[in-house]
Write a protein that holds these residues in place. Structure first.
Motif, short mmCIF file in Angstrom:
data_model
loop_
_atom_site.label_atom_id
_atom_site.label_comp_id
_atom_site.label_asym_id
_atom_site.label_seq_id
_atom_site.Cartn_x
_atom_site.Cartn_y
_atom_site.Cartn_z
N PHE A 139 0.86 -1.17 0.00
CA PHE A 139 0.00 0.00 0.00
C PHE A 139 0.90 1.23 0.00
O PHE A 139 1.23 1.77 1.04
CB PHE A 139 -0.90 -0.04 1.24
CG PHE A 139 -1.84 1.13 1.34
CD1 PHE A 139 -2.83 1.30 0.39
CD2 PHE A 139 -1.76 2.03 2.38
CE1 PHE A 139 -3.70 2.37 0.47
CE2 PHE A 139 -2.64 3.10 2.47
CZ PHE A 139 -3.60 3.27 1.51
N LEU A 140 1.31 1.66 -1.18
CA LEU A 140 2.22 2.81 -1.29
C LEU A 140 1.60 4.05 -0.67
O LEU A 140 0.38 4.19 -0.71
CB LEU A 140 2.54 3.07 -2.77
CG LEU A 140 3.41 2.02 -3.46
CD1 LEU A 140 3.54 2.32 -4.95
CD2 LEU A 140 4.79 1.94 -2.81
N PRO A 141 2.40 4.95 -0.09
CA PRO A 141 3.87 4.98 -0.15
C PRO A 141 4.56 4.11 0.91
O PRO A 141 5.77 4.23 1.06
CB PRO A 141 4.18 6.46 0.08
CG PRO A 141 3.07 6.95 0.93
CD PRO A 141 1.86 6.18 0.50
N SER A 142 3.86 3.27 1.61
CA SER A 142 4.55 2.36 2.53
C SER A 142 5.29 1.28 1.74
O SER A 142 4.75 0.76 0.76
CB SER A 142 3.55 1.66 3.45
OG SER A 142 3.01 2.54 4.38
N PHE A 143 6.47 0.95 2.20
CA PHE A 143 7.18 -0.22 1.72
C PHE A 143 7.50 -0.16 0.23
O PHE A 143 7.17 -1.07 -0.55
CB PHE A 143 6.41 -1.51 2.06
CG PHE A 143 5.94 -1.56 3.48
CD1 PHE A 143 6.80 -1.21 4.52
CD2 PHE A 143 4.64 -1.92 3.80
CE1 PHE A 143 6.37 -1.25 5.84
CE2 PHE A 143 4.20 -1.95 5.11
CZ PHE A 143 5.07 -1.62 6.13
N LEU B 46 -2.86 -4.31 8.22
CA LEU B 46 -3.43 -4.42 6.88
C LEU B 46 -2.28 -4.44 5.90
O LEU B 46 -1.31 -3.70 6.08
CB LEU B 46 -4.32 -3.21 6.56
CG LEU B 46 -5.54 -2.92 7.41
CD1 LEU B 46 -6.04 -1.50 7.15
CD2 LEU B 46 -6.67 -3.90 7.12
N ILE B 47 -2.36 -5.25 4.86
CA ILE B 47 -1.39 -5.16 3.77
C ILE B 47 -2.16 -4.80 2.51
O ILE B 47 -3.37 -4.97 2.45
CB ILE B 47 -0.60 -6.47 3.57
CG1 ILE B 47 -1.56 -7.65 3.35
CG2 ILE B 47 0.32 -6.73 4.75
CD1 ILE B 47 -0.86 -8.93 2.93
N GLN C 212 -5.84 1.27 -5.40
CA GLN C 212 -5.22 0.59 -4.26
C GLN C 212 -6.27 -0.19 -3.51
O GLN C 212 -7.45 0.12 -3.57
CB GLN C 212 -4.61 1.61 -3.29
CG GLN C 212 -3.56 2.52 -3.90
CD GLN C 212 -2.88 3.40 -2.85
OE1 GLN C 212 -3.50 4.30 -2.31
NE2 GLN C 212 -1.61 3.16 -2.58
N ASP C 213 -5.83 -1.18 -2.80
CA ASP C 213 -6.73 -1.86 -1.87
C ASP C 213 -5.89 -2.57 -0.82
O ASP C 213 -4.67 -2.67 -0.93
CB ASP C 213 -7.65 -2.85 -2.58
CG ASP C 213 -9.03 -2.93 -1.93
OD1 ASP C 213 -9.15 -2.56 -0.74
OD2 ASP C 213 -9.97 -3.35 -2.59
N VAL C 214 -6.57 -3.02 0.23
CA VAL C 214 -5.87 -3.67 1.35
C VAL C 214 -6.63 -4.90 1.79
O VAL C 214 -7.79 -5.10 1.45
CB VAL C 214 -5.75 -2.71 2.55
CG1 VAL C 214 -4.85 -1.55 2.23
CG2 VAL C 214 -7.11 -2.25 3.02
#
Lengths: 283, 283, 283, 283
Positions: B194-198, B214-215, B234-236
């Motif tokens: 889930f950008l901007p994470s990771f 959540l990823i 995006q989705d999680v």
């Protein structure tokens, strides 16, 4: 920013958008939001414009006069409203506080654009909370053997307060048909199930019995047929075998208040058009 | 139903909608879908119309000529496309099959409106699956010491196949800057976080290390800066302490393929407008 | 129903469950809930039991004495708590009322099992709301040039009220390192982004700038490093290009209060075990 | 890692966990996963252990003999299975490929731990896709005037292939009562609505007619009563007034295949216990 909201439903056809846009452009109307929908199944067209009030040379009446010929030409069912004229919303509740407290907090913190002239309840429980917000509280008990006097009183209060919207914030009483007809598409209910599942009483008990893996809530306009009115908004939350009915009730409360507040907001911002017992929601 | 899709971005102002709607109405254009957006932060206006092709007296070139004066008047960045002229999409993959299999199945069952002239991979693993679909498979190995020849070959293939869109369906190689520039807003990537994470490599390992609950996955246009291009979708999905990295990878696959297919559909249907490294998505 | 909650973390091995279960069975303990977790990555084992208090022949001290040999044998980090001894939770807020109002309503309606001995704020705004609930309100202004006196006062209040938990319900001030250390795993914060994205100030502005399609909130224990403590709970909500920063703030409020209340509930029910800056949450 | 899965349901009482844990500890069993559930409404207790097979001195029969006295003592309904003995799953489909393609891809990529001895369909459409996976395809047409011969043939095939699970991956035929009884809790169906809403045919049409704001899918065990069997898994997706029935069908496909694959996984990993027409799912 003060806006006019122009909401239109009419049989679909070529040139509607052009005619309306032209009308607005002619008067230099600054459109801040526009939404269209063509329903291919029933051949109807739906449209909502939000226009900066200060960009137009009209007040509402002036707008109505100027727009009337177009409305007539396309057989429009239409309305225009002014964001500065706040809706007057009577809240009705019973003993459960979660939906009422949520709406009152949103209203108080300026998140819900309306006036709340009074709260009506068939119990005394929530008086102090309501009065702390500076809102009159009317206790109208419902006699199970003879409910009509209570509903007459409710009707009188709604009229006296010049309310245009009634919200059943877990009111737990079924409105009589005459009230449903009289305030058609003006009474909003929150039902504590994902309709059409679990109509009527004790939906969480029904959900537990059936062993569903999600429970939900439904915000809808009230009609004569119980829990069968046009749906404005719904949502669900996951449950498991571990969740007792009590836990479902607690989890459900959060869904109920979220769904009710979203549905009410759509209504207040003139985003909902009812047609054929269904809604177009220009969210 | 064959439609023309008119997509416009321009500085905001009064009369744009009227001018465009008028233009369409003058030629009797039957609008089946219309979406507007005024961005108050940057003062731009975005608009998309879908119009029945058989209602208009033009082909695309005719439309372009007739519409050019309006486009000029309002300094529009605009395009018109014909739903009957399907996009040509080159899929690129590495060893993981889930995104590729998902896209191929959607394409084969008529759910994804495009042509897939070929699949390019840096490995041989997925050849049989691709060829069963009747699609040419090009194995272009990437030499870690000297990647340029591989990317030259990729570029040549994309051109030879007259592709207008490239989908990195878990391709796992970073495209060189010249390719990113050359196919600007034409290369779609699915990043497994889930950008901007990771950002970057092994996002599920990063997620596990940080202990997120959540990823997610992100579908975006590729730009020179890694994982920093305009986000389309995006989705999680929820994870817990019980989920090992392996489980996260499995759960993540489902999110990746859903997000990629939704993002690609938006792109194929001309629903995405890129502005200031962000997207307007008229979903 | 009054229960004892036995929460254990220890290096994994054979026989732990049997030893603990046996111990409980020997004393006729009626287990109402049991959760285990073996973390294969770090080789630790986590366990939580909820046991009917009236089924056991001990009070808490008696339990501690009887259980000590087992705890020692397996090098357990462990605790036992009594559901009847409610946690004492100090709430801290700034000017935004949504999280505070939500927690106070849950507490008042019996949904959140704790005592709230006082509320501390660096502003006066929320006094009336808090005092209506019959809870003392302490205004402790923070001097931007010299914050230490304020935090000394906060620390003194937390001690005076014998609080065991501090909730930063949108307090908007960064606690000094010594407070973070002193109340380790006792201070719960709600951050208005889906961490690790958008650490620090104005996360909704950051989110709008990056053009993400979901925004979120994170409930976590406060540590010395800003927004980097162990995550207890997270959630997200969908946004689109239409959502201005103001709308994101409004949508985010609902996520913030839901996530904070869920996280706090887990904490109050002793469902959270912190290990290696991550949490096991036996939800 | 090869594990034994011990699944137990019995009337609740003190000492069950201790007895079972003790039993496992006595034989040095290495528990990798343990889940309990006490149902307070019906007084039953449910339990699932996953134990490393190489840590135990038994094979399955040895385990059964050793454990039998405990099972008898507590009137357990129980089963033990070996993760190395894969379930044999017959897939049944009609013309729609999405669920079948999804399951086949998961199976082929090692994500779904089972054998698929054959696929049965009442149509020829999906033969080539199935046979490419190296799986026999049986076309068993169903004569609408006389369905019994087809179901006799289905029954014969299921037996001949020694299948223990049948998945109706959008099979679109109602199984006769005798088959439902014969393969009780062995036949898994995916229904394309959020049950109990929209039982029976054309649920998306029903959903469109009612104007719901979410559509869903339900994975359940098949019983004699149509769409009324124990629910294993459900999920939903948001729809709006813009979504035609065709769009609902497309959006629904993604929910159907996700829900079916999750439900089947739970079944294959022995995570589902049926009791009173509801399921305990130790996910």
């Amino acid at each position: 920013m003060r806006t006019f909201r122009l909401v239109i439903a009419c049989p679909d056809g070529v040139g509607i958008v052009a005619k309306v846009s032209n009308f607005l452009a002619t008067y230099n109307g600054w459109i801040t939001e526009a939404s269209h929908h063509s329903d291919n199944q029933n051949g109807w067209f739906f449209m909502r414009h939000e226009i900066r009030a200060d960009s137009l040379p009209f007040d509402l009446d002036g707008f109505r006069q100027a727009f009337a010929p177009i409305a007539k030409e396309f057989s429009m069912v239409w309305r225009i409203s002014d964001s500065a004229e706040m809706r007057r919303v009577v809240l009705m509740a019973s003993r459960e506080s979660h939906c009422l407290a949520d709406l009152l907090h949103r209203w108080r913190s300026g998140e819900m654009d309306c006036e709340i002239p009074c709260v009506i309840s068939n119990h005394e429980d929530l008086r102090s909370m309501v009065e702390w917000h500076g809102i009159p509280y009317h206790h109208v008990p419902v006699d199970p053997q003879n409910k009509q006097p209570a509903f007459d009183e409710v009707s009188r209060l709604v009229d006296d307060y010049s309310a245009d919207t009634v919200v059943l914030a877990r009111y737990m009483q079924i409105l009589p048909p005459d009230l449903c007809q009289r305030y058609r598409h003006q009474v909003i209910n929150i039902h504590h199930s994902f309709l059409p599942s679990f109509v009527g009483a004790k939906p969480y008990h029904q959900a537990s019995l059936r062993g569903v893996k999600l429970i939900g809530a439904t915000c809808h306009y009230v009609t004569e047929e119980l829990d069968a009115g046009p749906i404005i908004e719904q949502d669900v939350v996951r449950v498991t075998h571990r969740d007792s009915i009590e836990t479902m009730v607690r989890l459900g409360k959060d869904v109920e208040k979220m769904v009710l507040s979203r549905g009410l907001r759509f209504h207040l911002e003139d985003r909902v058009i009812v047609h054929d017992n269904k809604t177009v929601v220009f969210a």
